[in-house]
Scaffold this active site. Structure first.
Site, short mmCIF file in Angstrom:
data_model
loop_
_atom_site.label_atom_id
_atom_site.label_comp_id
_atom_site.label_asym_id
_atom_site.label_seq_id
_atom_site.Cartn_x
_atom_site.Cartn_y
_atom_site.Cartn_z
N CYS A 1 2.25 -70.56 26.90
CA CYS A 1 1.59 -70.13 25.67
C CYS A 1 2.27 -68.84 25.22
O CYS A 1 3.41 -68.59 25.60
CB CYS A 1 0.08 -69.98 25.85
SG CYS A 1 -0.44 -68.62 26.89
N ARG B 1 -4.66 -69.38 27.26
CA ARG B 1 -4.47 -70.83 27.36
C ARG B 1 -3.68 -71.27 28.58
O ARG B 1 -4.13 -72.15 29.33
CB ARG B 1 -3.78 -71.38 26.10
CG ARG B 1 -4.65 -71.34 24.87
CD ARG B 1 -3.87 -71.70 23.64
NE ARG B 1 -2.92 -70.63 23.31
CZ ARG B 1 -2.10 -70.65 22.29
NH1 ARG B 1 -2.05 -71.70 21.50
NH2 ARG B 1 -1.30 -69.63 22.05
N ASP C 1 -5.30 -71.05 19.88
CA ASP C 1 -5.32 -69.83 20.67
C ASP C 1 -6.70 -69.18 20.55
O ASP C 1 -7.11 -68.80 19.45
CB ASP C 1 -4.23 -68.89 20.16
CG ASP C 1 -4.02 -67.68 21.06
OD1 ASP C 1 -4.80 -67.48 22.02
OD2 ASP C 1 -3.07 -66.92 20.79
#
Length: 150
Positions: free
Chosen positions: A7, A13, A120
């Site tokens: 990420c 994440r 996100d």
């Protein structure tokens, strides 16, 4: 097969994906798939966000040992499959290491039309983090079903 989740900051994440994948693999008796994570713009050594820690604990995973790390060519070369959270990560991984096997985590294996980003949650409240973790769990269960056991 060594899998790397990528990420941006490696504090939300990708560490959630890494730790949730480890838990699911353990529940399935799968010790043959090691997981790791990194971020395209990670600050080295940052812990997971407080919200990611809390949501992890709600799911029975402890992210407190996690420390962020920046994505490198060497890290990419050490993994068989790189699974990213968004199109921008896909492009960044490909530009850093053109020959690496990289795919979007969401929709992996479902064909080009099923690929999509995982939002996100950074800066969001716990409900946003929970929604992200729910989506990650679904994708990771499907992932482990697709990867044959060794």
């Amino acid at each position: 097969m060594k899998i790397l989740f990528v990420c941006t900051g490696n504090t939300c994440r990708s560490p959630l994906a890494e730790y949730i994948a480890r838990k699911i693999a353990a529940e399935l008796g799968r010790s043959d798939v090691p997981f790791a994570s990194a971020g395209t713009h990670a600050a080295e050594g940052a812990p997971a966000t407080d919200e990611a820690l809390l949501v992890g604990l709600e799911r029975g995973v402890d992210l407190s040992p996690h420390r962020s790390r920046r994505l490198t060519r060497e890290l990419l070369a050490d993994h068989d499959l790189v699974l990213v959270m968004s199109d921008s990560h896909l492009g960044q991984v490909r530009s850093l290491s053109p020959g690496v096997q990289v795919e979007m985590l969401a929709g992996f294996g479902g064909g080009e039309g099923s690929r999509r980003s995982i939002a996100d949650p950074f800066g969001g409240d716990l409900s946003v983090y929970r929604a992200t973790a729910d989506e990650l769990e679904r994708e990771l269960k499907a992932l482990l079903e697709r990867i044959p056991a060794r």
